[in-house]
Design an enzyme around this catalytic site. Structure first.
Site, PDB file in Angstrom:
ATOM      1  N   GLY A  10       0.892  -1.097   0.043  1.00 37.91           N
ATOM      2  CA  GLY A  10       0.013   0.038   0.049  1.00 37.91           C
ATOM      3  C   GLY A  10       1.027   1.282   0.021  1.00 37.91           C
ATOM      4  N   GLN A  39      -8.023   1.901   4.653  1.00 40.22           N
ATOM      5  CA  GLN A  39      -8.715   1.306   5.878  1.00 40.22           C
ATOM      6  C   GLN A  39     -10.125   1.000   5.451  1.00 40.22           C
ATOM      7  OE1 GLN A  39      -7.805   0.633   8.923  1.00 40.22           O
ATOM      8  NE2 GLN A  39      -5.437   1.306   8.682  1.00 40.22           N
ATOM      9  N   SER A  60      -4.261  -1.322   0.280  1.00 35.07           N
ATOM     10  CA  SER A  60      -3.364  -2.231   0.833  1.00 35.07           C
ATOM     11  C   SER A  60      -4.102  -3.700   1.222  1.00 35.07           C
ATOM     12  CB  SER A  60      -2.697  -1.877   1.891  1.00 35.07           C
ATOM     13  OG  SER A  60      -2.041  -2.714   2.722  1.00 35.07           O
ATOM     14  N   HIS A  63      -3.236  -6.168   2.908  1.00 30.14           N
ATOM     15  CA  HIS A  63      -2.936  -6.686   4.100  1.00 30.14           C
ATOM     16  C   HIS A  63      -4.232  -5.980   5.118  1.00 30.14           C
ATOM     17  CE1 HIS A  63      -0.706  -8.716   6.975  1.00 30.14           C
ATOM     18  NE2 HIS A  63      -0.207  -7.801   7.669  1.00 30.14           N
ATOM     19  N   THR A 103       7.501  -5.865 -11.249  1.00 26.58           N
ATOM     20  CA  THR A 103       7.233  -7.563 -11.853  1.00 26.58           C
ATOM     21  C   THR A 103       6.080  -7.697 -10.752  1.00 26.58           C
ATOM     22  OG1 THR A 103       9.443  -8.267 -12.271  1.00 26.58           O
ATOM     23  CG2 THR A 103       7.701  -9.653 -12.076  1.00 26.58           C
ATOM     24  N   CYS A 133       2.534   4.401  13.195  1.00 30.33           N
ATOM     25  CA  CYS A 133       3.941   4.228  12.652  1.00 30.33           C
ATOM     26  C   CYS A 133       4.957   4.743  13.623  1.00 30.33           C
ATOM     27  CB  CYS A 133       4.007   4.887  11.279  1.00 30.33           C
ATOM     28  SG  CYS A 133       2.807   3.975   9.999  1.00 30.33           S
TER      29      CYS A 133
END
Lengths: 452, 452
Positions: B69, B177, B194, B196, B223, B311
């Site tokens: 992300g 989110q 993202s 995840h 790739t 973070c």
């Protein structure tokens, strides 16, 4: 089935698969978190880093995982250049690096830096002396692959590292193709790798920055792609455990291809160093054959190989590696054997190949393998191959060479870029003299002097 | 076990796990290759792109997968800025964006661009009017998250997109989110996500660039990380199929936390918008509590939550989101429930929390919840909290406020940055007046006037 493109990718190693499944259960959490799931993930990550560092031959705190080998190269090159910005903005690379290194160099040039490409010999190798000559007072970084991804030739990394050390320039080694086979010798400063090349999953690269190397990362560190990293490290250990034995076995198989293709296929040239090379890669080119058609026909016969540059084949631009080596690019085939490739598959490939090549040549109207007898002729002979794509210009040349008197010249008019590489290569293979190119009203005139 | 940090990461969704295993077998080859293994991989990739595009609400050729992300944000921001470089180099973001957006902004500033951060209200939301006021003639790009990752507040994306459209500025929406819950409404130009965050694997992000949006990618395309992409797309479909039902269920659980934490824990403040918010996230802060100790104690009690900024928590810098909202950051807890979280776990959390908070407060010597009775005193009272870390400065303040006469002031000397945020927030919670800060010989003097 003959899957012979391991240098592009391979199925996940069974050990990696097992490790991935375990890590999906145990290592899904953010390893920077302090709670139990995070700590468990951190332990798995640390263990993976330790294992990978041991395999590379570095300290665990010198190694980070990235989201791909390409990303590792990008981060390594930009970080090393930024870290030595005061020294200068000159970058040295070999002419046969992987596109990820060359692209990083192009980006550096776009931002005002300079790049020197070191030429290679006909086997694809740089010389340490020539490499050293490219280093300057303002050289911030030098890059060299451990071995070439298209032709398998190993580079003299230890010698080049020594030359760089003497000049005080850090050397970044792109070890993508060789890391599964063993650590990279010599005093390199930075090293990159790609898990997908050693039986690990996609989405994992590694970057090693030796302690003491000036390095200023240009982007914040990425979140670690954890279950995949665990699988990557497990796979590296597993392939290393079998590496010596498997290398000997694959080398014997690629030796067979190297020896027999020129016997079985007329007008074929095996390229790359016959000795200093990766165990599983063998590359050859066939005159008068179009690479893409050859791939299709081999695919129909059950063999998956690649052709030309691994990154540019679909655009039909000639490979920058073959170009730098000055060898033929038309009808190019790279066979890269996966771990466990069987001798019987290789034998069947050698059985099938001559007929496939002959079939493609027949469709294209290629000349018969031995050129016709000498005839007297016209010194001003011109072959118009404008608008014709590789390998037609070379086919047309081969058809008329017999009509040119010895000592006389023929001009081939062509506008396909591949002709610039393949006409000189054809001359080299045929013992004719390539006399250079001349501007023409359309395209380029390639001048060939008949010498025999 | 109570794993309540789904906004950081979650175990792979069972559907994703199944898809991953299948794709490891069928989709390991390079999808750009022409042979059968490559074509098979290409088909899987195309199907994954179609599925993801349908879930996002865009055309398949508008969507690319990235390695995370964060990478999607980086590629989207740099590409959009480069594509509109002629218009100008001004970037607009909200003050509460994810660090990936703010880092991209910092990189843009380092290269000579300018960035405007749009302020948010106390719930963490921007106003469309204020956002519009930040747009200029030289604004190349505007960025806004669909919902905040720390407090769950939803942003008025459709209104802001309309304001941007009227000004001719493309809007990039970071939908990390919210994408699992549904498509993002409104006329946005670029969108990132993202995998995840929606139960997919690590190592997969997505970037959508609407047709007609000027976009000049700064790096060559990566790739594709194929088996993981297949799993990501499968997971997105699966969570979307359950989204409406699961959203209602989780919203009821987080409503319980929102309502009961202030009843159960004295001096706690629930932050974020009570209505316009993500279903699974609830965030609150507890006065006189150190976030890291609280996490440890909750972990010991079996609950995994995060604190402060997702973070920056490990560096103990106050969260930029809470700071921008002007709310208390000390003792901050984010509960983000994973899909399938059980009511019984949430109930147990609510049982355990008050004792855990009380225990941490007792260790830190925090004042009793109700401040002591008024006493007459000294207008020049100074509390020396130099060298003391959050939450000690606020604890010291709370201990002396009772000694200050109504209308009198107290100065708290502190050098921990968190005090700048937490002392005003404490005043707000306590109904006292924050009178501003003054330079001091060491640290900063925060002036508080007792009003009740």
């Amino acid at each position: 089935m003959g899957y012979f493109d391991a240098a592009s990718g391979a199925p996940l190693h069974p050990v990696a698969r097992q490790a991935l499944l375990a890590a999906l259960d145990e290592g899904w959490a953010d390893p920077s978190r302090l709670y139990r799931e995070g700590r468990r993930a951190r332990m798995l990550l640390d263990a993976a880093r330790e294992a990978a560092a041991e395999a590379v031959g570095c300290r665990a705190d010198e190694l980070v995982f990235t989201s791909s080998g390409t990303r590792a190269v990008r981060t390594g090159v930009t970080g090393a250049l930024a870290g030595r910005r005061r020294v200068g903005r000159h970058l040295v690379v070999s002419a046969v690096e992987h596109s990820s290194v060359l692209h990083a160099g192009e980006a550096h040039e776009a931002e005002g830096g300079t790049v020197t490409q070191v030429a290679v010999d006909r086997t694809g190798a740089v010389g340490a002396e020539a490499y050293g000559a490219a280093l300057r007072d303002d050289t911030a970084l030098a890059c060299l692959q451990s071995a070439n991804h298209e032709v398998g030739t190993e580079q003299p990394v230890a010698e080049v590292a020594e030359v760089c050390r003497a000049a005080g320039v850090p050397l970044l080694v792109d070890a993508a193709q060789s890391l599964g086979w063993g650590p990279v010798a010599g005093g390199w400063s930075l090293l990159t790798g790609s898990a997908h090349k050693w039986g690990g999953p996609s989405g994992v690269g590694l970057l090693v920055v030796r302690k003491g190397v000036r390095f200023a990362p240009v982007e914040p560190a990425e979140t670690e792609n954890l279950p995949a990293i665990v699988a990557a490290a497990a796979s590296l250990r597993a392939v290393r455990a079998e590496a010596a034995q498997e290398a000997a076995r694959l080398r014997e198989l690629t030796d067979r291809v190297r020896a027999r293709v020129p016997q079985l296929v007329p007008d074929a040239e095996v390229v790359g160093d016959p000795e200093r090379r990766l165990p599983g890669i063998v590359t050859f080119s066939c005159l008068y054959v179009d690479g893409e058609t050859l791939l299709h026909e081999l695919d129909r016969a059950g063999f998956s190989v690649s052709s030309g540059s691994s990154c540019t084949s679909s655009t039909l631009t000639p490979s920058h590696v073959l170009r730098a080596m000055g060898v033929l690019s038309e009808g190019n085939v790279r066979v890269s054997l996966p771990l466990g490739a069987e001798g019987a598959e290789v034998e069947r490939f050698l059985e099938v190949l001559p007929g496939v090549v002959a079939g493609v040549r027949e469709k294209l109207g290629a000349p018969s393998p031995s050129p016709a007898a000498v005839a007297e002729g016209d010194d001003a002979l011109v072959v118009d191959a404008l608008g014709k794509l590789c390998p037609v210009p070379v086919i047309e040349l081969a058809k008329v060479i017999g009509d040119v008197p010895v000592g006389g010249t023929v001009r081939v008019l062509a506008d396909d870029e591949a002709a610039r590489l393949d006409i000189p290569a054809w001359c080299e293979m045929r013992g004719q003299e390539y006399a250079g190119e001349e501007p023409a009203e359309q395209g380029t005139a390639y001048v060939i002097r008949r010498t025999r």
